[in-house]
Design a protein around this motif. Structure first.
Motif, PDB file in Angstrom:
ATOM      1  N   CYS A 252      -0.082  -6.752   8.144  1.00 37.75           N
ATOM      2  CA  CYS A 252      -0.831  -7.841   8.780  1.00 37.75           C
ATOM      3  C   CYS A 252      -0.918  -9.062   7.867  1.00 37.75           C
ATOM      4  CB  CYS A 252      -2.236  -7.367   9.142  1.00 37.75           C
ATOM      5  SG  CYS A 252      -2.296  -6.169  10.497  1.00 37.75           S
ATOM      6  N   ILE A 253      -0.953  -8.825   6.559  1.00 36.29           N
ATOM      7  CA  ILE A 253      -1.018  -9.939   5.608  1.00 36.29           C
ATOM      8  C   ILE A 253       0.310 -10.695   5.583  1.00 36.29           C
ATOM      9  CG2 ILE A 253      -1.270 -10.519   3.151  1.00 36.29           C
ATOM     10  CD1 ILE A 253      -3.228  -8.138   2.972  1.00 36.29           C
ATOM     11  N   GLY A 254       1.398  -9.967   5.778  1.00 36.95           N
ATOM     12  CA  GLY A 254       2.704 -10.619   5.869  1.00 36.95           C
ATOM     13  C   GLY A 254       3.328 -10.955   4.527  1.00 36.95           C
ATOM     14  N   PRO A 255       4.068 -12.066   4.434  1.00 40.68           N
ATOM     15  CA  PRO A 255       4.816 -12.412   3.217  1.00 40.68           C
ATOM     16  C   PRO A 255       3.974 -12.436   1.945  1.00 40.68           C
ATOM     17  CG  PRO A 255       5.493 -13.816   5.020  1.00 40.68           C
ATOM     18  CD  PRO A 255       4.312 -13.034   5.523  1.00 40.68           C
ATOM     19  N   ALA A 256       2.689 -12.738   2.064  1.00 36.15           N
ATOM     20  CA  ALA A 256       1.830 -12.772   0.875  1.00 36.15           C
ATOM     21  C   ALA A 256       1.646 -11.386   0.273  1.00 36.15           C
ATOM     22  CB  ALA A 256       0.472 -13.370   1.224  1.00 36.15           C
ATOM     23  N   ALA A 257       2.073 -10.340   1.011  1.00 40.80           N
ATOM     24  CA  ALA A 257       1.984  -8.969   0.505  1.00 40.80           C
ATOM     25  C   ALA A 257       3.321  -8.493  -0.061  1.00 40.80           C
ATOM     26  CB  ALA A 257       1.525  -8.030   1.617  1.00 40.80           C
ATOM     27  N   ALA A 258       4.167  -9.425  -0.463  1.00 48.73           N
ATOM     28  CA  ALA A 258       5.509  -9.084  -0.949  1.00 48.73           C
ATOM     29  C   ALA A 258       5.479  -8.109  -2.120  1.00 48.73           C
ATOM     30  CB  ALA A 258       6.251 -10.358  -1.347  1.00 48.73           C
ATOM     31  N   ALA A 259       4.425  -8.143  -2.917  1.00 39.73           N
ATOM     32  CA  ALA A 259       4.337  -7.255  -4.081  1.00 39.73           C
ATOM     33  C   ALA A 259       4.273  -5.782  -3.689  1.00 39.73           C
ATOM     34  CB  ALA A 259       3.109  -7.621  -4.914  1.00 39.73           C
ATOM     35  N   SER A 260       4.012  -5.509  -2.423  1.00 40.50           N
ATOM     36  CA  SER A 260       3.893  -4.113  -1.983  1.00 40.50           C
ATOM     37  C   SER A 260       5.202  -3.547  -1.448  1.00 40.50           C
ATOM     38  CB  SER A 260       2.827  -4.010  -0.886  1.00 40.50           C
ATOM     39  OG  SER A 260       3.241  -4.706   0.288  1.00 40.50           O
ATOM     40  N   GLN A 261       6.270  -4.329  -1.464  1.00 39.31           N
ATOM     41  CA  GLN A 261       7.505  -3.907  -0.801  1.00 39.31           C
ATOM     42  C   GLN A 261       8.100  -2.625  -1.383  1.00 39.31           C
ATOM     43  OE1 GLN A 261      10.202  -7.301   0.770  1.00 39.31           O
ATOM     44  NE2 GLN A 261       9.107  -8.206  -0.969  1.00 39.31           N
ATOM     45  N   ASP A 262       8.096  -2.489  -2.693  1.00 38.23           N
ATOM     46  CA  ASP A 262       8.687  -1.286  -3.293  1.00 38.23           C
ATOM     47  C   ASP A 262       7.945  -0.029  -2.849  1.00 38.23           C
ATOM     48  OD1 ASP A 262      10.552  -2.839  -4.545  1.00 38.23           O
ATOM     49  OD2 ASP A 262       9.569  -2.801  -6.519  1.00 38.23           O
ATOM     50  N   GLU A 282       7.313  -0.612   9.483  1.00 38.63           N
ATOM     51  CA  GLU A 282       6.874  -1.761  10.280  1.00 38.63           C
ATOM     52  C   GLU A 282       6.278  -2.838   9.373  1.00 38.63           C
ATOM     53  OE1 GLU A 282       3.700  -2.942  13.819  1.00 38.63           O
ATOM     54  OE2 GLU A 282       4.069  -0.835  13.356  1.00 38.63           O
ATOM     55  N   ALA A 283       5.495  -2.406   8.375  1.00 36.65           N
ATOM     56  CA  ALA A 283       4.897  -3.371   7.448  1.00 36.65           C
ATOM     57  C   ALA A 283       5.980  -4.117   6.673  1.00 36.65           C
ATOM     58  CB  ALA A 283       3.962  -2.647   6.484  1.00 36.65           C
ATOM     59  N   LEU A 284       6.991  -3.395   6.237  1.00 37.75           N
ATOM     60  CA  LEU A 284       8.099  -4.041   5.524  1.00 37.75           C
ATOM     61  C   LEU A 284       8.755  -5.113   6.389  1.00 37.75           C
ATOM     62  CD1 LEU A 284      10.084  -1.266   3.614  1.00 37.75           C
ATOM     63  CD2 LEU A 284       9.064  -3.339   2.648  1.00 37.75           C
ATOM     64  N   ALA A 285       8.970  -4.782   7.650  1.00 35.31           N
ATOM     65  CA  ALA A 285       9.603  -5.736   8.558  1.00 35.31           C
ATOM     66  C   ALA A 285       8.746  -6.984   8.722  1.00 35.31           C
ATOM     67  CB  ALA A 285       9.843  -5.072   9.912  1.00 35.31           C
ATOM     68  N   PRO A 290       8.392 -12.841   8.873  1.00 30.77           N
ATOM     69  CA  PRO A 290       7.094 -13.251   9.430  1.00 30.77           C
ATOM     70  C   PRO A 290       7.111 -13.455  10.937  1.00 30.77           C
ATOM     71  CG  PRO A 290       7.599 -14.490   7.446  1.00 30.77           C
ATOM     72  CD  PRO A 290       8.841 -13.723   7.791  1.00 30.77           C
ATOM     73  N   GLY A 291       8.268 -13.695  11.489  1.00 30.43           N
ATOM     74  CA  GLY A 291       8.361 -13.916  12.926  1.00 30.43           C
ATOM     75  C   GLY A 291       7.998 -12.691  13.737  1.00 30.43           C
ATOM     76  N   THR A 292       7.959 -11.515  13.082  1.00 31.11           N
ATOM     77  CA  THR A 292       7.612 -10.299  13.817  1.00 31.11           C
ATOM     78  C   THR A 292       6.112 -10.059  13.832  1.00 31.11           C
ATOM     79  OG1 THR A 292       7.775  -8.877  11.860  1.00 31.11           O
ATOM     80  CG2 THR A 292       9.792  -9.242  13.148  1.00 31.11           C
ATOM     81  N   ILE A 293       5.343 -10.920  13.141  1.00 31.70           N
ATOM     82  CA  ILE A 293       3.887 -10.759  13.119  1.00 31.70           C
ATOM     83  C   ILE A 293       3.315 -11.242  14.436  1.00 31.70           C
ATOM     84  CG2 ILE A 293       1.745 -11.456  11.988  1.00 31.70           C
ATOM     85  CD1 ILE A 293       3.285 -11.760   9.423  1.00 31.70           C
ATOM     86  N   ASP A 294       2.505 -10.406  15.057  1.00 29.96           N
ATOM     87  CA  ASP A 294       1.901 -10.768  16.342  1.00 29.96           C
ATOM     88  C   ASP A 294       0.971 -11.949  16.168  1.00 29.96           C
ATOM     89  OD1 ASP A 294       3.173  -8.634  17.506  1.00 29.96           O
ATOM     90  OD2 ASP A 294       1.487  -7.251  17.156  1.00 29.96           O
ATOM     91  N   GLU A 295       1.038 -12.848  17.119  1.00 29.85           N
ATOM     92  CA  GLU A 295       0.122 -13.993  17.101  1.00 29.85           C
ATOM     93  C   GLU A 295      -1.140 -13.632  17.846  1.00 29.85           C
ATOM     94  OE1 GLU A 295       0.546 -16.636  15.400  1.00 29.85           O
ATOM     95  OE2 GLU A 295       2.585 -16.215  14.766  1.00 29.85           O
TER      96      GLU A 295
END
Length: 295
Positions: A252-262, A282-285, A290-295
């Motif tokens: 839900c946080i999106g790109p700002a959560a990039a540090a969690s990708q690994d 799903e979170a990785l995607a 970001p376009g996959t984040i629900d508005e």
């Protein structure tokens, strides 16, 4: 209506609906009034909602419910307070209870006020009760504030978010949990509470952590980005539900959560729980696209 009717007056009111010849209307009202004295809390609330639309029966219904506020059982008192909230003429009674010297009466006043369509009119007093010395009063005030969070006047209060934020650290875990839930109802205005909510991700009680994770997932993504370092360790929780919830919040946080990708990639490929793997992928995607984040 400021005083409880005397027994004689109350008996006279009841006889209007229970005495004399049987009539369909009287029988129906008598049945509803009987539910106000029964043990079924759900039935009591339904009866109160119906009686609130029958003006001639309101006075006796309010009187019966006020007497029930002195019942020996807390659940009975609680249901009576909720029932009173259904009656617009009872609002001044409930509002006045917020200033009662007895803590239990203040708590019941908050319960009833939260059930009233006029609850927002008591907002300033409910906000004040967030700092009440009694835990039960604080708990019920939090619930009441949450019920009126959409009111413009409540949202405009400069003290409501800081006071709810302070309650996140309350010694009573019920209050901590409910304060978190109440804050999410304030939308972007609750952003200053993010550090306090994130601190509860390390709370020893699971359901408090669960409330904190859920709140961060529901709040403004930009505001909760600072909580990413606190969410990542939960991806290694021994509880599958907690790993799933943490992954969802990071997504839900999106790109700002990039540090969690690994960590998310590891979960997506290795976690023994199918649901955890699905949430992680799903979170990785959502982080990478970001376009996959629900508005």
């Amino acid at each position: 209506m400021t005083d409880i009717p005397t027994p004689a007056h109350l008996l006279g009111l009841i006889r209007q609906f229970r005495g004399g010849e049987s009539e369909p209307g009287k029988d129906a009202i008598a049945g509803l009034l009987a539910k106000l004295e029964g043990e079924d809390s759900a039935g009591l609330l339904e009866a109160a909602q119906d009686l609130a639309r029958i003006e001639p029966a309101s006075e006796v219904a309010i009187a019966l419910l006020r007497r029930r506020l002195d019942h020996a059982d807390w659940d009975a008192r609680f249901s009576a307070a909720c029932g009173l909230g259904c009656f617009e003429p009872a609002f001044p009674i409930l509002h006045a209870m917020l200033d009662d010297e007895d803590a239990q009466r203040r708590a019941l006043g908050a319960v009833g006020t939260s059930c009233s369509p006029r609850a927002a009119d008591a907002a300033s007093d409910l906000i004040r009760l967030l700092e009440d010395p009694d835990a039960e009063v604080r708990l019920r005030a939090v619930d009441a504030i949450r019920s009126v969070a959409d009111d413009a006047g409540v949202r405009a209060s400069a003290s409501v978010v800081p006071r709810l934020t302070a309650l996140i650290q309350d010694a009573d875990e019920r209050i901590s949990s409910r304060a978190i839930a109440a804050l999410t109802a304030f939308g972007p205005a609750a952003a200053p509470a993010v550090p306090a909510i994130a601190s509860l991700l390390r709370h020893p009680v699971y359901w408090v952590r669960w409330e904190a994770i859920g709140a961060l997932a529901d709040m403004d993504a930009e505001a909760v980005a600072t909580a990413v370092p606190d969410l990542i360790p939960l991806l290694r929780s021994t509880l599958a539900e907690e790993r799933s919830a943490a992954a969802e919040a990071l997504g839900c946080i999106g790109p700002a959560a990039a540090a969690s990708q690994d960590e998310l990639a590891r979960l997506g490929g290795e976690d023994p729980d199918e649901m955890v793997r699905a949430y992680a992928l799903e979170a990785l995607a959502r982080i990478r696209n970001p376009g996959t984040i629900d508005e």
